[in-house]
Design an enzyme around this catalytic site. Structure first.
Site, PDB file in Angstrom:
ATOM      1  N   GLY A 169       0.849  -1.185   0.000  1.00 23.00           N
ATOM      2  CA  GLY A 169       0.000   0.000   0.000  1.00 23.00           C
ATOM      3  C   GLY A 169       0.884   1.233   0.000  1.00 23.00           C
ATOM      4  CB  CYS A 170       0.495   4.440   1.756  1.00 23.07           C
ATOM      5  SG  CYS A 170       1.409   5.921   2.150  1.00 23.07           S
ATOM      6  CG  PHE A 171       6.083   4.917  -0.681  1.00 23.99           C
ATOM      7  CD1 PHE A 171       5.760   6.132  -0.125  1.00 23.99           C
ATOM      8  CD2 PHE A 171       6.453   4.903  -2.018  1.00 23.99           C
ATOM      9  CE1 PHE A 171       5.795   7.303  -0.852  1.00 23.99           C
ATOM     10  CE2 PHE A 171       6.494   6.058  -2.765  1.00 23.99           C
ATOM     11  CZ  PHE A 171       6.161   7.271  -2.173  1.00 23.99           C
TER      12      PHE A 171
END
Length: 182
Positions: free
Chosen positions: A12-14
């Protein structure tokens, strides 16, 4: 002498993934970036638009004598939802897919075995849909995305999304956290 190896995870979002793995004992460095797409030199704006094919990932180096690839995989799978296709929470699109870009056949085999074990034990209520792909060209994300949580703790996203993930990580992997962070 350290036994330094590399791993590439997209959960997902890093920003979230980076915050977790930065705290993991044995991890030497974590870099946020992009992998798995078709264009040269992707930007955050282009990747977020969902038209490049890139996933937000972290590339980390770790001391395999301190933390094994299997342990990294367990942390990876248990700190995001690997059962949702192209989505993590409110973040939707292929750029947020669950993916492991393996460095060699040993890593590929380890990922497949871990997925089989987690599915067999029914750790998740749905089957794991994590993509398993060979490592591709890595593009480092823009500088303001590096160490995002550390540099932006009071930002709303950090407090509402990353902090709870870190708390879950700490509850499940307390023995794996860098001693200086306890």
């Amino acid at each position: 002498m350290m036994n330094i190896k590399r791993a590439n995870f997209g959960g997902g979002c890093f920003w979230c993934t980076e915050a977790i793995f930065t705290a993991l004992n044995g991890v030497q460095s974590v870099t946020s970036g992009y992998m798995g797409g078709q264009t040269e030199k992707p930007t955050y704006q282009a990747v977020c638009a969902g038209k490049t094919g890139y996933a937000e990932i972290i590339q980390l180096s770790y001391d395999a004598d301190v933390v094994s690839f299997q342990e990294l995989l367990l942390v990876f799978f248990k700190t995001h939802d690997p059962t949702t296709l192209n989505q993590q929470g409110a973040d939707k699109g292929t750029q947020y897919r669950s993916v492991v870009f393996y460095e060699d056949e040993g890593q590929r085999k380890n990922v497949e075995e871990m997925i089989d074990q987690l599915n067999a034990k029914k750790v998740f209520s749905k089957p794991i849909v994590t993509e398993i792909s060979a490592v591709d060209k890595f593009y480092k994300a823009e500088d303001h995305h590096q160490n995002y949580f550390i540099n932006n703790r009071s930002q709303g996203y950090c407090m509402a999304v990353i902090e709870p993930k870190l708390q879950k990580f700490a509850a499940n992997f307390r023995d794996k956290i860098k001693p200086e962070l306890l």
